[in-house]
Design a protein around this motif. Structure first.
Motif, PDB file in Angstrom:
ATOM      1  N   ILE A  17      75.711  44.581  41.070  1.00  0.00           N
ATOM      2  CA  ILE A  17      74.650  43.600  40.843  1.00  0.00           C
ATOM      3  C   ILE A  17      74.802  43.038  39.433  1.00  0.00           C
ATOM      4  O   ILE A  17      74.707  43.767  38.449  1.00  0.00           O
ATOM      5  N   VAL A  18      75.038  41.726  39.345  1.00  0.00           N
ATOM      6  CA  VAL A  18      75.253  41.063  38.057  1.00  0.00           C
ATOM      7  C   VAL A  18      73.992  40.330  37.604  1.00  0.00           C
ATOM      8  O   VAL A  18      73.695  40.259  36.411  1.00  0.00           O
ATOM      9  N   VAL A  19      73.263  39.754  38.557  1.00  0.00           N
ATOM     10  CA  VAL A  19      71.963  39.133  38.294  1.00  0.00           C
ATOM     11  C   VAL A  19      70.965  39.820  39.213  1.00  0.00           C
ATOM     12  O   VAL A  19      71.190  39.924  40.422  1.00  0.00           O
ATOM     13  N   GLY A  41      75.028  38.454  32.333  1.00  0.00           N
ATOM     14  CA  GLY A  41      74.893  37.718  33.589  1.00  0.00           C
ATOM     15  C   GLY A  41      74.591  36.240  33.420  1.00  0.00           C
ATOM     16  O   GLY A  41      74.256  35.554  34.391  1.00  0.00           O
ATOM     17  N   LYS A  42      74.740  35.716  32.209  1.00  0.00           N
ATOM     18  CA  LYS A  42      74.358  34.332  31.921  1.00  0.00           C
ATOM     19  C   LYS A  42      75.189  33.321  32.714  1.00  0.00           C
ATOM     20  O   LYS A  42      74.639  32.443  33.390  1.00  0.00           O
ATOM     21  N   SER A  43      76.509  33.429  32.628  1.00  0.00           N
ATOM     22  CA  SER A  43      77.377  32.476  33.334  1.00  0.00           C
ATOM     23  C   SER A  43      77.242  32.616  34.845  1.00  0.00           C
ATOM     24  O   SER A  43      77.255  31.619  35.575  1.00  0.00           O
ATOM     25  N   THR A  44      77.106  33.846  35.306  1.00  0.00           N
ATOM     26  CA  THR A  44      76.922  34.071  36.749  1.00  0.00           C
ATOM     27  C   THR A  44      75.634  33.419  37.231  1.00  0.00           C
ATOM     28  O   THR A  44      75.584  32.811  38.308  1.00  0.00           O
ATOM     29  N   LEU A  45      74.577  33.523  36.437  1.00  0.00           N
ATOM     30  CA  LEU A  45      73.316  32.894  36.799  1.00  0.00           C
ATOM     31  C   LEU A  45      73.484  31.387  36.938  1.00  0.00           C
ATOM     32  O   LEU A  45      73.027  30.786  37.923  1.00  0.00           O
ATOM     33  N   LEU A  46      74.147  30.754  35.969  1.00  0.00           N
ATOM     34  CA  LEU A  46      74.345  29.304  36.053  1.00  0.00           C
ATOM     35  C   LEU A  46      75.134  28.928  37.303  1.00  0.00           C
ATOM     36  O   LEU A  46      74.798  27.946  37.991  1.00  0.00           O
ATOM     37  N   ARG A  47      76.163  29.672  37.605  1.00  0.00           N
ATOM     38  CA  ARG A  47      76.986  29.343  38.784  1.00  0.00           C
ATOM     39  C   ARG A  47      76.207  29.543  40.079  1.00  0.00           C
ATOM     40  O   ARG A  47      76.417  28.811  41.052  1.00  0.00           O
ATOM     41  N   ALA A  48      75.300  30.495  40.097  1.00  0.00           N
ATOM     42  CA  ALA A  48      74.448  30.667  41.285  1.00  0.00           C
ATOM     43  C   ALA A  48      73.504  29.476  41.441  1.00  0.00           C
ATOM     44  O   ALA A  48      73.259  29.007  42.557  1.00  0.00           O
ATOM     45  N   GLY A 214      71.594  41.765  33.520  1.00  0.00           N
ATOM     46  CA  GLY A 214      71.304  40.974  34.710  1.00  0.00           C
ATOM     47  C   GLY A 214      69.834  40.708  34.959  1.00  0.00           C
ATOM     48  O   GLY A 214      69.491  39.995  35.905  1.00  0.00           O
ATOM     49  N   CYS A 215      68.959  41.258  34.121  1.00  0.00           N
ATOM     50  CA  CYS A 215      67.514  41.090  34.309  1.00  0.00           C
ATOM     51  C   CYS A 215      66.946  40.149  33.249  1.00  0.00           C
ATOM     52  O   CYS A 215      67.405  40.140  32.099  1.00  0.00           O
ATOM     53  N   LEU A 216      65.964  39.366  33.634  1.00  0.00           N
ATOM     54  CA  LEU A 216      65.244  38.529  32.689  1.00  0.00           C
ATOM     55  C   LEU A 216      64.199  39.393  32.009  1.00  0.00           C
ATOM     56  O   LEU A 216      63.223  39.818  32.623  1.00  0.00           O
ATOM     57  N   VAL A 217      64.394  39.650  30.713  1.00  0.00           N
ATOM     58  CA  VAL A 217      63.516  40.575  30.002  1.00  0.00           C
ATOM     59  C   VAL A 217      62.541  39.867  29.077  1.00  0.00           C
ATOM     60  O   VAL A 217      61.594  40.503  28.579  1.00  0.00           O
ATOM     61  N   ALA A 218      62.749  38.572  28.814  1.00  0.00           N
ATOM     62  CA  ALA A 218      61.805  37.840  27.975  1.00  0.00           C
ATOM     63  C   ALA A 218      61.943  36.347  28.239  1.00  0.00           C
ATOM     64  O   ALA A 218      63.030  35.851  28.542  1.00  0.00           O
TER      65      ALA A 218
END
Length: 257
Positions: A17-19, A41-48, A214-218
């Motif tokens: 799990i990356v995001v 997980g920043k780049s993976t998030l954008l590509r998703a 991979g988690c949004l923490v803030a």
């Protein structure tokens, strides 16, 4: 209606799990910095968000699921500056920037006055007018990056995703690009931009999304997010932090041992 709504977005790559269950919304006129350490997980998030990777959850662009949109429709709403910005095509710089208008051209139609205006404006904004007739393949890495950024700006979409857009640019062009993004957001367009330079994120972004493992923490303003203890825990560095009339200044000073 939000330009972008992300709900419980998860992305797995090679069974990892990356995001992980990320949710947020983006409205008009936001300049959002996506920050976090390497591997967050920043780049993976954008590509998703671009539907370039399979995902679980929901990504809606202007109320429509991203993965269900035809590529042309998505390109009319969403532009993308990839992290890899090497140009291997033997094309003139102006021709590369013109590619940003393809999704808006009716079939078998040439460039309109509006198309040419967007192309010229993007070329001038990125200060590559003197390069417009050169082969893009012959340019330096930083020049190629500016050409591809100009192409994305010429696309003139409500939402832009940019993956480390300042990488390879000299300090003057880094600041110039941040100024361009701020002006675009002030005009109503929105940008999500991954950044490792916390100083640029603090000075220019209107909002920050902070990823860790991979988690949004803030999610909040730079002043709220970029506190000394948060940066220390997340990045393992101490920083100099001060508020000035020009904005928040963040400068890493040393590694925490």
């Amino acid at each position: 209606m939000s330009l972008l709504r992300v709900e419980n977005l998860s992305v797995s790559r090679q069974k990892r799990i990356v995001v992980d269950r990320v949710s947020f919304t983006i409205g008009e006129g936001e300049f959002v910095g996506l920050i976090g350490p390497n591997g967050a997980g920043k780049s993976t998030l954008l590509r998703a968000l671009l539907a370039q990777l399979p995902y679980q959850g929901s990504v809606t662009l202007n109320g429509q699921e991203s993965a269900q949109l035809k590529s042309v429709k998505r390109a009319q709403f969403l532009s993308y500056i990839a992290q890899d910005r090497e140009i291997s095509w033997n094309m003139r710089v102006e021709a590369v920037v013109q590619l940003g208008r393809l999704a808006r051209l009716p079939q078998f139609s040439g460039l309109s006055k509006e198309d040419q205006h967007q192309i010229t404006s993007a070329i001038e904004a990125l200060e590559i007018t003197h390069l417009r007739d050169k082969s893009a393949r012959e340019l330096s890495g930083g020049e190629q990056a500016r050409v591809l950024i100009a192409r994305a700006i010429a696309q003139d979409t409500p939402l832009m995703l940019a993956d480390e857009p300042v990488a390879g640019l000299d300090p003057a062009h880094q600041l110039g690009l941040m100024q361009i993004f701020r002006e675009l957001s002030a005009s109503g367009r929105s940008i999500i931009c991954t950044l490792h330079d916390l100083g640029l994120a603090a000075r220019w972004c209107t909002r920050l999304l902070l990823l860790k493992d991979g988690c949004l923490v803030a999610d909040g303003t730079p002043a709220d997010i970029l506190k000394e203890d948060v940066i220390r825990d997340l990045y393992g560095v101490e920083v100099f932090r001060t508020q000035t009339p020009d904005g928040l200044i963040i400068q890493p000073t040393h590694i925490v041992r």
